[in-house]
Design a protein around this motif. Structure first.
Motif, PDB file in Angstrom:
ATOM      1  N   LEU A  79       0.848  -1.186   0.000  1.00 46.59           N
ATOM      2  CA  LEU A  79       0.000   0.000   0.000  1.00 46.59           C
ATOM      3  C   LEU A  79       0.887   1.241   0.000  1.00 46.59           C
ATOM      4  O   LEU A  79       1.715   1.421   0.892  1.00 46.59           O
ATOM      5  CB  LEU A  79      -0.905  -0.006   1.234  1.00 46.59           C
ATOM      6  N   LYS A  80       0.719   2.078  -1.020  1.00 45.19           N
ATOM      7  CA  LYS A  80       1.505   3.305  -1.140  1.00 45.19           C
ATOM      8  C   LYS A  80       0.592   4.512  -0.958  1.00 45.19           C
ATOM      9  O   LYS A  80      -0.536   4.516  -1.445  1.00 45.19           O
ATOM     10  CB  LYS A  80       2.183   3.370  -2.515  1.00 45.19           C
ATOM     11  N   MET A 134       5.825  19.386   4.546  1.00 47.66           N
ATOM     12  CA  MET A 134       6.136  18.789   3.250  1.00 47.66           C
ATOM     13  C   MET A 134       5.328  17.507   3.064  1.00 47.66           C
ATOM     14  O   MET A 134       4.929  16.852   4.031  1.00 47.66           O
ATOM     15  CB  MET A 134       7.629  18.466   3.138  1.00 47.66           C
ATOM     16  N   ASP A 135       5.054  17.177   1.805  1.00 50.97           N
ATOM     17  CA  ASP A 135       4.415  15.903   1.490  1.00 50.97           C
ATOM     18  C   ASP A 135       5.419  14.777   1.724  1.00 50.97           C
ATOM     19  O   ASP A 135       6.587  14.885   1.331  1.00 50.97           O
ATOM     20  CB  ASP A 135       3.964  15.871   0.029  1.00 50.97           C
ATOM     21  N   ILE A 136       4.970  13.706   2.363  1.00 50.23           N
ATOM     22  CA  ILE A 136       5.833  12.555   2.628  1.00 50.23           C
ATOM     23  C   ILE A 136       5.207  11.311   2.010  1.00 50.23           C
ATOM     24  O   ILE A 136       4.077  10.941   2.343  1.00 50.23           O
ATOM     25  CB  ILE A 136       6.031  12.324   4.144  1.00 50.23           C
ATOM     26  N   ALA A 137       5.930  10.662   1.099  1.00 50.84           N
ATOM     27  CA  ALA A 137       5.454   9.431   0.463  1.00 50.84           C
ATOM     28  C   ALA A 137       5.894   8.228   1.291  1.00 50.84           C
ATOM     29  O   ALA A 137       7.064   8.114   1.667  1.00 50.84           O
ATOM     30  CB  ALA A 137       6.003   9.326  -0.954  1.00 50.84           C
ATOM     31  N   LEU A 138       4.940   7.343   1.594  1.00 49.98           N
ATOM     32  CA  LEU A 138       5.196   6.170   2.426  1.00 49.98           C
ATOM     33  C   LEU A 138       4.625   4.922   1.762  1.00 49.98           C
ATOM     34  O   LEU A 138       3.795   5.007   0.856  1.00 49.98           O
ATOM     35  CB  LEU A 138       4.559   6.345   3.809  1.00 49.98           C
ATOM     36  N   SER A 139       5.058   3.772   2.234  1.00 49.37           N
ATOM     37  CA  SER A 139       4.469   2.509   1.776  1.00 49.37           C
ATOM     38  C   SER A 139       4.461   1.530   2.937  1.00 49.37           C
ATOM     39  O   SER A 139       5.272   1.631   3.860  1.00 49.37           O
ATOM     40  CB  SER A 139       5.254   1.928   0.596  1.00 49.37           C
ATOM     41  N   ILE A 140       3.519   0.595   2.889  1.00 50.34           N
ATOM     42  CA  ILE A 140       3.390  -0.391   3.958  1.00 50.34           C
ATOM     43  C   ILE A 140       2.966  -1.727   3.351  1.00 50.34           C
ATOM     44  O   ILE A 140       2.056  -1.770   2.513  1.00 50.34           O
ATOM     45  CB  ILE A 140       2.374   0.083   5.027  1.00 50.34           C
ATOM     46  N   PRO A 141       3.629  -2.831   3.711  1.00 54.61           N
ATOM     47  CA  PRO A 141       3.232  -4.140   3.175  1.00 54.61           C
ATOM     48  C   PRO A 141       2.027  -4.699   3.930  1.00 54.61           C
ATOM     49  O   PRO A 141       1.919  -4.542   5.142  1.00 54.61           O
ATOM     50  CB  PRO A 141       4.474  -5.005   3.413  1.00 54.61           C
TER      51      PRO A 141
END
Length: 287
Positions: A79-80, A134-141
């Motif tokens: 999930l991004k 600031m915008d922060i891009a994250l991802s989670i399995p």
């Protein structure tokens, strides 16, 4: 379905990953609500992981109720998303091999954001080296583990089966799933069948009329009509109980009913698709 045999792992224990370019620019991690007491990025990340994991897990738990019926074995996805300068989830996307599971993962984040909006909660945005949001891009399995082997589902004897049926006055529309988990809608007016459309998941289907209205009605109802057919000149109706319920404690059943003189002459209930597949009624869903 038996939720003790189907469970989700990965959300609560998973760790969000920062995109490399954001990590270099970021001074402070976004602060998920409930983590305000922390200031160190390591502690903020641990708290963020725990809280976002719990929130997503709560929304996606009901997937275990219907995964067996949808013939979904072990699967996983990434999930991004981005935490915007306004403290909201934006740019959500999911990478995974199973389109049905992907749609549930994506919708879980949408549901979390909707609840945040209702409660007027926001995530404190990340801070850059100039102390600006600031915008922060994250991802989670996210992983789904099933007790059932995928081989059980791969042995499906026909190309398609009926997931459920929408009954109109002059025709019916069957929502069918193929071996690649793609959905097709097929109409039948009593004289002939006709192809209507193809969709990658239930959520895509639910945005198109007339399916949107009918699926919304199913959300409000306990029962979802699958199909009907005859065995030895006796007509049986197959339906799902609690298929669209988002309450993990609601037991999902496949029910088979034969009526005679306006009363039930026969009734069968199956807790898993595996049980149902071994019954004589399974062939009524094959196409």
């Amino acid at each position: 379905m038996n939720t003790r045999k189907l469970f989700l792992v990965g959300c609560i224990a998973a760790f969000t990953s920062l995109h490399a370019q954001d990590k270099d620019k970021m001074k402070k991690m976004p602060v998920f609500f409930g983590c305000e007491q922390f200031s160190d990025n390591t502690d903020l990340k641990k708290c963020f992981n725990a809280n976002i994991g719990t929130a997503i897990q709560h929304e996606i738990d009901f997937f275990s109720n219907i995964a067996d019926y949808l013939h979904i074995g072990d699967t996983e996805a990434k999930l991004k998303f981005t935490i915007s300068t306004e403290g909201k989830f934006i740019n959500a996307g999911v990478d995974g091999i199973n389109p049905i599971f992907n749609s549930f993962v994506w919708s879980s984040l949408v549901m979390v954001q909707n609840k945040m909006d209702e409660l007027k909660l926001k995530i404190q945005p990340g801070i850059n080296q100039k102390n600006q949001p600031m915008d922060i891009a994250l991802s989670i399995p996210v992983k789904f583990k099933s007790e059932y082997s995928q081989q059980v589902y791969d042995q499906f004897p026909v190309d398609e089966r009926v997931l459920f049926t929408i009954d109109f006055e002059n025709e019916i529309i069957e929502i069918r799933m193929d071996k690649n988990n793609m959905l097709r809608t097929v109409g039948n007016n009593g004289e002939r069948e006709f192809y209507l459309g193809k969709y990658s998941n239930l959520f895509e289907l639910a945005t198109v009329e007339p399916y949107a209205t009918k699926i919304n009605e199913s959300y409000q109802s306990t029962y979802t009509f699958i199909t009907k057919g005859k065995i030895q000149d006796k007509e049986y109706t197959i339906r799902m109980k609690n298929f669209f319920s988002n309450k993990p404690d609601d037991e999902v059943l496949i029910e088979v009913i034969r009526e005679e003189n306006n009363s039930w002459a026969e009734y069968f209930a199956y807790k898993t698709k595996e049980e149902f597949n071994q019954s004589k009624f399974a062939k009524l869903t094959y196409r």
